[in-house]
Design an enzyme around this catalytic site. Sequence first.
Site, PDB file in Angstrom:
ATOM      1  N   ASP A  91       0.821  -1.202   0.000  1.00  0.00           N
ATOM      2  CA  ASP A  91       0.000   0.000   0.000  1.00  0.00           C
ATOM      3  C   ASP A  91       0.861   1.261   0.000  1.00  0.00           C
ATOM      4  O   ASP A  91       2.083   1.214   0.238  1.00  0.00           O
ATOM      5  CB  ASP A  91      -0.920  -0.002   1.223  1.00  0.00           C
ATOM      6  CG  ASP A  91      -2.275   0.647   0.952  1.00  0.00           C
ATOM      7  OD1 ASP A  91      -2.358   1.479   0.028  1.00  0.00           O
ATOM      8  OD2 ASP A  91      -3.243   0.326   1.672  1.00  0.00           O
ATOM      9  N   ASP A 148     -10.540   1.483  -2.934  1.00  0.00           N
ATOM     10  CA  ASP A 148     -11.029   1.199  -1.586  1.00  0.00           C
ATOM     11  C   ASP A 148     -12.555   1.215  -1.537  1.00  0.00           C
ATOM     12  O   ASP A 148     -13.147   0.854  -0.514  1.00  0.00           O
ATOM     13  CB  ASP A 148     -10.479   2.221  -0.591  1.00  0.00           C
ATOM     14  CG  ASP A 148      -9.016   1.978  -0.269  1.00  0.00           C
ATOM     15  OD1 ASP A 148      -8.507   0.879  -0.561  1.00  0.00           O
ATOM     16  OD2 ASP A 148      -8.369   2.892   0.271  1.00  0.00           O
TER      17      ASP A 148
END
Length: 708
Positions: free
Chosen positions: A444, A511
């Site tokens: 990430d 997301d």
Amino acid sequence: MLFPSTATSTRLPLTRLAMTDSSVGDDLPNVISVFASRDAGVFGQAVDQNLRPRTLLVEHALDVFTRPGLRGQRVDSDGNGTVNAGRAWSPRFKVSRPATVSGDMLRYEARDDDAGLELATEVEALEGGSLRIRHTLTNIASGSYMLEGLDVHVPLGDDMTEFLDFSGRHERERQPQRHQVADGMWLREFRKGKPGYAGPLIAAGTKGFDFQHGSVVMVQVSWSGDSAIAVDRDDDQSAGINAGELLLPGEIVLAKGESYTTPWVMVTASDEGLDGAAHSVHAWERSLPTHPKPQPMTLNVWEAVKFHQDFSKLKKLAEIASRIGVERYVLDDGWFHSRRDDYAGLGDWWVDPDVWPNGLKPLSDYVHGLGMEFGLWVELEMINANSDLYRKHPDWIMQASNRTPIEQRHQLVLDLTNPEAFDYVFSSISKVLSQTGVDAIKWDHNRFLLEAGSNLRGGAPAVHAQTEAYYRLLDKLRAQFPDIDWESCASGGGRIDTGVVEKVSRFWCSDMTDAMSRQKIQRWTVQTVAPEYIGAHISQPTSQQTERTLSLAFRAATAVFFSFGIEWDLTQANEADLKELAEWIAWYKGNRDFLHSGKFVRLDLADSAVLGYGVVADDGSRAIIEHVQYDESRSNRGIYLRIPGLDESAQYKVRWTAVPQLSAPLESFDSYGPLGDLAVSGEYLMKVGVRMPRCLPETERIFEIVRQ
């Protein structure tokens, strides 16, 4: 191979890129047309070795007044404290070495002795029909050359009057926006240290181009750092696209003998709309060594547990996942030192003994014992101020001055251009991976690079060097752990590009896991990467992001064409849901080889409330198509789904597929379209299509077409 032996839609008509500006001269070689000519035989035979493709670099000295492709100046001192600047700012390059060909690569070298600069241009033909182009600039004179920018130029035909790029934000990535080509420069800069939620891509084309129609030239910067891309035209010069890295002040200063190489700029042409361009890029991606084969069904536990990692709960999730057919189990954020929330812990890359007194190996072993792979989340480029690492090495952050940059998500950026910081991260995470038994990493990157200077250089900008360090760290870890699969994530889809795709096998697309939102995010992400790279998960019934409640059938059908997964606390799912999930997973496994090898098509439809997409076999023998009633239609007329890529002369059977029984339409399908035992011609399916009546909003149907 130079030219794939495939259909016209894959071997693209790259002569579109070869417009020669009359102001440059008709005697210059049309290098790109050489790549497009199947009659060229040996590539080098078609190249005038004493000339070079000047149209790939805009040069002011050639009587051109649009933005120069090379921007910079020579800077030195006379020894008495006087700085001499502003010289060598308008070079005019001439061939210095004959053109060379090695495999699918063409290389030209040119120089300007007055400016003390040498330029090499490389053009590579890729599997699938795309090209990629880059320049290398070398300082061949004494003193320093300060480079401000170096772009690849792609000429456009005068019939290319429109262009498309993307806007985007967190949880709403890659939303298309259209523009008219006009006099002046339209410039898009990406200054956040990564491609971001839009990405450096422009598709220019003929008026009204869409997924299946029109001539298109698509240009992408294959780079995971800052970049810039522009459409430029004036009253004397035809339009063109300029693309390259965005350099911050002083990032590239070349001493004598030093060189700078631009990122690759990928160029794709199509006479079959945006889908034709996407198919070319997908074919290249499917030829890469890192391409996933096959893509496992994944459970990520983030939305199930967040930071509250409890071994007994995680074991229960693993048991349910294994029972319904999940193949990979990913433990997300929260496993390392002090990471009970997002205020602390980044940089302390060791397993937190308070949460995991015996380390992560027991969970990894348990997951492996259930027949699944074990994946782990990391964010190696970031650091929290509340961490042992920051307290010990506050100078390891990226900053432009003595002040600390504004935090985003309570975190700062770790300066990987610092060899000590780089070595610390590599050794720390390597120890965790070696001790745990990890099969996959979700990497990430949850903030932008604000004031991204390096303390090694007094705060001077270092985004370029940081991007190179990211690539270097990823490559080093890949070499150390060759059996691990790597996924790129950046607050969702913030680092999806044709540079890092050569190093990873999956992208976390967004997301946002709400299926309604995901329909349109995924629809446009496939313009850059093939569907099997795009992580798409079934969320819980009521979305954590939108609080919208959707059926399991709709959520599953939205994700199943991509890298299929689950993002749901399965301990809260009832037995009927688990049975339905198992059926969807079985269908995915039975069809993923086809879904992830055929041509992904997006249908142009007359009703904006309906989406249609699917996969068609390269040889036209089979197709799986999804009809999505996204919103309420304005009429009762229904819609025709015309399926491209079939064999017009062949007969096909059309039947429902996927599980379970999908939402019924408001009217009977059988009275409107050829779904059943009736044989239908490919010509009918391509030109008339499968008729779907108006259906309930937020529902979908999947049907299969098979050649008889």
